[in-house]
Design an enzyme around this catalytic site. Structure first.
Site, PDB file in Angstrom:
ATOM      1  N   HIS A   1       6.015  -1.079   7.231  1.00  0.00           N
ATOM      2  CA  HIS A   1       5.056  -0.866   8.315  1.00  0.00           C
ATOM      3  C   HIS A   1       4.382  -2.165   8.704  1.00  0.00           C
ATOM      4  O   HIS A   1       4.328  -3.120   7.942  1.00  0.00           O
ATOM      5  CB  HIS A   1       4.010   0.178   7.942  1.00  0.00           C
ATOM      6  CG  HIS A   1       3.198  -0.131   6.719  1.00  0.00           C
ATOM      7  ND1 HIS A   1       3.710  -0.051   5.440  1.00  0.00           N
ATOM      8  CD2 HIS A   1       1.910  -0.506   6.578  1.00  0.00           C
ATOM      9  CE1 HIS A   1       2.762  -0.357   4.568  1.00  0.00           C
ATOM     10  NE2 HIS A   1       1.656  -0.651   5.240  1.00  0.00           N
TER      11      HIS A   1
ATOM     12  N   HIS B   1       0.810  -3.692  10.580  1.00  0.00           N
ATOM     13  CA  HIS B   1      -0.574  -3.431  10.971  1.00  0.00           C
ATOM     14  C   HIS B   1      -0.866  -4.199  12.260  1.00  0.00           C
ATOM     15  O   HIS B   1      -0.610  -5.406  12.330  1.00  0.00           O
ATOM     16  CB  HIS B   1      -1.551  -3.942   9.899  1.00  0.00           C
ATOM     17  CG  HIS B   1      -1.421  -3.289   8.575  1.00  0.00           C
ATOM     18  ND1 HIS B   1      -2.203  -2.223   8.197  1.00  0.00           N
ATOM     19  CD2 HIS B   1      -0.602  -3.555   7.519  1.00  0.00           C
ATOM     20  CE1 HIS B   1      -1.890  -1.865   6.967  1.00  0.00           C
ATOM     21  NE2 HIS B   1      -0.917  -2.660   6.527  1.00  0.00           N
TER      22      HIS B   1
ATOM     23  N   GLU C   1       0.808  -1.217   0.000  1.00  0.00           N
ATOM     24  CA  GLU C   1       0.000   0.000   0.000  1.00  0.00           C
ATOM     25  C   GLU C   1       0.843   1.270   0.000  1.00  0.00           C
ATOM     26  O   GLU C   1       0.524   2.232  -0.685  1.00  0.00           O
ATOM     27  CB  GLU C   1      -0.944   0.073   1.211  1.00  0.00           C
ATOM     28  CG  GLU C   1      -1.559  -1.218   1.696  1.00  0.00           C
ATOM     29  CD  GLU C   1      -0.650  -2.012   2.622  1.00  0.00           C
ATOM     30  OE1 GLU C   1      -0.327  -1.572   3.735  1.00  0.00           O
ATOM     31  OE2 GLU C   1      -0.264  -3.111   2.219  1.00  0.00           O
TER      32      GLU C   1
END
Length: 129
Positions: free
Chosen positions: A93, A95, A88
């Protein structure tokens, strides 16, 4: 070119911050899969999580782990799920997603949530840290 996460780190774009250290930042996803969906990022801009230096990778995961109990205490759920997709935003990163069912981890089914509710959730999680 700076990613949206780098712009959040610099303060150019606001976020609903959960926690921050010298190397990491955690904030609520504004397009969440579930209430309390938190993004955990290194401040160093690296596209792919497995390209992070070992110390930074391990630090990111330890930082994420330290947040999970607070998220779980603030957002009623069975457990906190962890996902690394990496498509994305070109900035590594993790989640952290409050789960009550497998459907809560469906990235194609985002929930709508107001900025006011995001702020309330962020405050609730921060109080648990």
């Amino acid at each position: 070119m700076a990613t949206i996460f780098s712009k959040i780190i610099s303060g150019e774009i606001p976020c609903h911050k959960i926690a921050e250290t010298e190397d990491f930042l955690a904030f609520l996803d504004v397009f969440p899969c579930a209430k309390g969906h938190t993004l955990v990022i290194p401040k160093k801009e690296v596209d792919y999580i497995f390209d992070l230096e070992d110390d930074l990778y391990l630090g990111l995961m330890a930082f994420a782990k330290s947040l999970a109990p607070a998220i779980k205490a603030a957002v009623p759920c069975k457990r906190i799920g962890v996902a690394v997709i990496g498509l994305e935003v070109p900035h590594a990163h993790v989640h952290l997603i409050p789960l009550n069912s497998m459907a809560d981890m469906d990235f194609s089914d985002k929930i709508k949530i107001s900025q006011e509710e995001l702020s309330e959730i962020a405050t609730s999680i921060q109080k648990e840290l």
